[in-house]
Enzyme design. Structure first.
Site, short mmCIF file in Angstrom:
data_model
loop_
_atom_site.label_atom_id
_atom_site.label_comp_id
_atom_site.label_asym_id
_atom_site.label_seq_id
_atom_site.Cartn_x
_atom_site.Cartn_y
_atom_site.Cartn_z
CB SER A 189 -0.85 0.12 1.26
OG SER A 189 -1.43 1.20 1.46
CD1 TRP A 200 -1.20 1.47 -6.40
CD2 TRP A 200 -1.82 2.81 -4.72
NE1 TRP A 200 -2.17 2.02 -6.64
CE2 TRP A 200 -2.61 2.91 -5.93
CE3 TRP A 200 -2.19 3.63 -3.59
CZ2 TRP A 200 -3.84 3.92 -5.90
CZ3 TRP A 200 -3.49 4.61 -3.61
CH2 TRP A 200 -4.25 4.64 -4.98
CG HIS A 201 -0.13 5.88 -1.11
ND1 HIS A 201 -0.48 4.51 -0.94
CD2 HIS A 201 -1.13 6.48 -1.31
CE1 HIS A 201 -1.60 4.83 -0.29
NE2 HIS A 201 -2.16 5.84 -0.46
N GLY A 202 3.95 5.60 -3.76
CA GLY A 202 5.06 6.20 -4.20
C GLY A 202 6.38 5.35 -3.39
CE1 TYR A 209 -5.04 9.61 -0.47
CE2 TYR A 209 -4.62 7.66 -1.85
CZ TYR A 209 -4.69 8.36 -0.83
OH TYR A 209 -4.05 7.46 0.38
#
Lengths: 341, 491
Positions: B329, B332-334, B488
């Protein structure tokens, strides 16, 4: 579906009424801009005198430097606070065929005229929206659909008076205040009985402080706009060319001019933004070569720039200054050739 | 072209026009309209990035039929691995655009190959993380035989690009959304009204709360070393509500817009700050991502561990799946350390939370708290753990995050000019507090299985309409209309 459409229309009508009522209330109780009322008056005046007007002045507030009583012709200033050259182009287009007697158009060129795009700078974006709401134009400036839509929405709903940058704080404060509302735009200058008459102006110290602040602000906003709009100088120049061509094609004479600024303003602006001034001068030079357009630069006129009595503030001439400036401009135009008073 | 964001004036024109045309057109033409509108919506940002969206769509569409269970098993596995690798490679390529811009030309140059993107500075395509997961979900579901491969290229493209959820979710699952494009959606008064109400509520959360809180958060987190103690704590709490209102506001607008046209998108939030544990938090926060991670990472790892020789009572089974899921997770954001630590913290909290609830029964309790107090304490503790992790999520760098953590309780006196930290002072604080109270009251009602919408519906028409007018006026009077990005949409 019919039920939904009926209810939706009723809702939209209701919200429009509500916006108009609350927007009008907000504007009366705690106006955020003084120039809007002045602008509305000018447009009403233009409408009333449309068959007689021979000359107009276009541009930002610096174009108010011309005093038509000195020129001796029926003229009208259409100066729009903080207007950029894209807005002037749209404004000019909206005047097409509406002023049958129009012979001369004066366009003020400030130091930063070619580095200004109000849509690209948040604090000035509302000016662009107000511009669209007031000017009868039905085409947006390129890539500016959102402000155009907002402006046209504002014209019917007063939405911009509801969407206030102070989130209505000023309105509540005023409503809660029992004492009479003070002038929201007090002028804290002085009046002097001088050789030019009774002149309202800032003192020397006030002018210096103002010059420093406003020159810095103008340079800084110009840089931010130029950063946000690559190729801004060229695009602004193209917009001015289109405006000039539009008038010239109808046999209307276009005169560009830079009014006189207070000496300290010139110094501070040159200190921080000499490149911006150079850009402006080079662009104007090219226009003069290509379009034979007249341009008069009085920005540092030695007979005006040093006298505080002639300035309302450091980058705007006062009543006395406007008269003197217009006389000098008239002299220059007569010297240039065929201007008939 | 002007960018069509949900919080832009263009959307106020775009959405009614698309919806009206949608209902006017016969059903067989509607997919063309929605697909065209979705691509227009996407291209209004940066037209060239449509290539990425089209490439992702093509991969999923072409792989689909070849992954169906009737294909040769080895081929299927190979194709699955290949297509997932390409998709993840594309995601990494764009997510790490700095690396791609710097390293790729050098590598290709050394190999003597021309750099095909020379002169083009790569950026992050809008919503890439979302449509990547959706494509992966489709591919895996088809491979597992859970979903059927979509034969209609247009409908499949629409499933990926449907504009309400394109840039920031909710991440749609194949079996929930795809069949809906085959259904004929007639104008439904109830759906239109509730959809519009949902959108208005989303605009309220985004424009009145999130963008107002952003003033304080952006200022403090831009230069945290200028602050200590209470200001850092306030900014962190403010960010917790900013990101909630921003992201759930987006979800409300997306779900509402889809509902107006008769489509149902997955819910993405369920009062997350009322969670009583971190596991509970993830059941309520970014639900579409959590369920994705659960179905495609957590469960497979857990199953793999059970199938392996590891003892089923081994603590590895307790630790590895949540840690891997939450790290994924974060990634996935960076790939910045701040996101990885944020993910790791959530994984750690989850492991502790599960271990605690497993072993708690065996402990002798010295005293028992009344139920409401115990619930309150759990909510308070969970909220603060989440806020602690948000520090890493929001900080611009790891050193900033470490500074903030180290100075949360240093010099905790209330600064005399606290109200003046944000432009507008106490007035802005008052608006945001009242708006938060209103939002919390609505969330509380939902938490207690109530619904403000139902409550309003029971009222006489004049009161109902007053509430609607009131909400619209509040949005316009107190909203921040600078068309700020949704947080987002950066991911």
């Amino acid at each position: 579906m019919q039920k939904f459409i009926t209810k939706a229309l009723s809702f939209i009508i209701g919200i429009t009424i509500l916006f108009n009522l609350s927007g009008t209330l907000a504007d009366r109780v705690a106006p955020l801009d003084d120039w809007r009322t002045a602008q509305q008056d000018r447009m009403a005046n233009l409408q009333a005198k449309r068959d007689r007007i021979e000359a107009i002045t276009m541009g930002n507030s610096h174009s108010d430097a011309i005093d038509y009583s000195v020129l001796g012709i029926e003229g009208q200033s259409l100066a729009f606070a903080a207007a950029d050259l894209f807005e002037i182009e749209r404004y000019a287009a909206s005047l097409e065929n509406k002023l049958p007697q129009l012979k001369t158009v004066f366009i003020a060129i400030s130091y930063y005229s070619f580095t200004r795009d109000n849509a690209k700078f948040e604090p000035f974006r509302t000016r662009r929206v107000q511009f669209y709401s007031m000017v009868p134009t039905w085409f947006p400036i390129q890539k500016d659909l959102s402000n155009f839509l907002l402006g046209k929405l504002e014209a019917t709903t007063h939405i911009m008076s509801v969407v206030r940058s102070d989130s209505w704080q000023g309105v509540w404060t005023e409503l809660a205040n029992d004492s009479p509302t003070p002038d929201p735009f007090p002028y804290d200058g002085v009046r002097t009985d001088s050789v030019w008459g009774d002149c309202a102006h800032y003192t020397e110290e006030q002018l210096e402080t103002h010059a420093k602040e406003i020159a810095l602000r103008n340079v800084s906003s110009s840089r931010q706009m130029a950063d946000a709009h690559p190729g801004l100088v060229q695009d602004a120049s193209d917009a001015l060319v289109r405006t000039i061509e539009r008038f010239q094609s109808r046999g209307i004479r276009v005169i560009l001019f830079t009014p006189t600024y207070y000496q300290k303003y010139n110094v501070f602006f040159a200190e921080k933004g000499s490149d911006i001034i150079e850009d402006m001068q080079q662009t104007i030079y090219k226009l003069q070569q290509s379009y034979q357009v007249e341009y008069y630069d009085f920005s540092g006129d030695s007979e005006i720039t040093i006298h505080p009595e002639l300035f309302y503030n450091s980058d705007h001439l006062g009543e006395c200054g406007r008269k003197l400036f217009t006389e000098k401009l008239l002299g220059a135009m007569i010297a240039h050739g065929d201007f008939e008073k | 072209m002007n960018e069509v964001k949900f919080n832009s004036i263009q959307f106020l024109v775009f959405f009614p026009v698309v919806t009206t045309l949608f209902f006017i057109l016969p059903h067989r033409w509607r997919w063309i309209l929605l697909l065209g509108a979705s691509y227009l919506f996407y291209m209004s940002w940066k037209p060239e990035y449509i290539i990425v969206l089209l490439a992702m769509t093509a991969i999923g569409y072409l792989a689909g039929p070849r992954l169906a269970p009737d294909t040769h098993p080895a081929m299927r596995r190979l194709l699955l691995l290949f297509s997932l690798s390409v998709i993840l490679g594309l995601l990494f390529f764009f997510k790490e655009s700095d690396w791609s811009n710097r390293v790729l030309p050098t590598v290709l140059g050394q190999l003597g190959a021309p750099y095909f993107l020379s002169g083009i500075h790569l950026g992050l395509p809008l919503g890439i993380s979302f449509f990547t997961l959706q494509t992966m979900s489709y591919i895996i579901d088809v491979y597992r035989g859970v979903a059927r491969p979509e034969k209609h290229a247009g409908i499949y493209a629409l499933f990926i690009a449907f504009f309400p959820h394109l840039t920031a979710g909710p991440i749609a699952r194949t079996n929930l959304l795809l069949p809906q494009f085959y259904e004929s959606h007639e104008p439904d008064y109830e759906k239109i009204v509730t959809g519009l109400q949902r959108m208005a509520w989303g605009f309220f959360k985004k424009l009145v709360i999130a963008d107002r809180l952003a003033l304080l958060v952006n200022m403090v987190y831009a230069k945290p070393t200028a602050y200590t103690g209470l200001v850092l704590i306030l900014a962190t709490y403010a960010f917790a509500f900013q990101i909630y209102c921003d992201f759930s506001g987006y979800a409300d607008i997306a779900i509402g817009a889809a509902r107006v046209m008769g489509f149902q998108l997955q819910e993405n939030f369920q009062q997350p700050y009322y969670a009583q544990s971190i596991v509970d938090f993830w059941r309520r926060w970014h639900i579409s991502l959590y369920t994705w991670l659960r179905d495609y990472i957590f469960y497979p790892i857990t199953r793999a561990l059970y199938r392996s020789r590891i003892n089923s009572k081994s603590s590895l089974i307790l630790i590895i799946p949540p840690m891997a899921t939450m790290l994924a997770s974060g990634l996935w954001h960076g790939t910045h350390w701040t996101f990885i630590i944020w993910g790791a913290l959530h994984g750690l909290f989850m492991v502790i939370s599960v271990a605690w609830s497993k072993h708690n029964g065996g402990l002798r309790k010295p005293f028992t708290l009344p139920g409401w107090m115990a619930t309150g304490l759990k909510i308070f503790a969970t909220f603060n753990l989440v806020c602690f992790a948000w520090i890493f999520f929001r900080a611009n760098s790891l050193s900033d995050a470490v500074y903030i953590v180290g100075h949360l309780f240093v010099n905790s006196e209330i600064p005399s000019a606290l109200f003046d930290i944000v432009p507008g002072g106490w007035y802005e604080w008052m608006i945001v507090l009242l708006a938060l109270l209103l939002m919390e009251a609505v969330d509380w009602m939902r938490e207690k299985n109530g619904s403000l919408r139902t409550l309003i519906r029971r009222q006489p028409v004049w009161l109902r309409w007053s509430v609607y007018y009131g909400l619209v006026m509040v949005i316009f009077m107190f909203g921040k209309f600078e068309a700020n990005e949704f947080i987002y949409s950066r991911f």
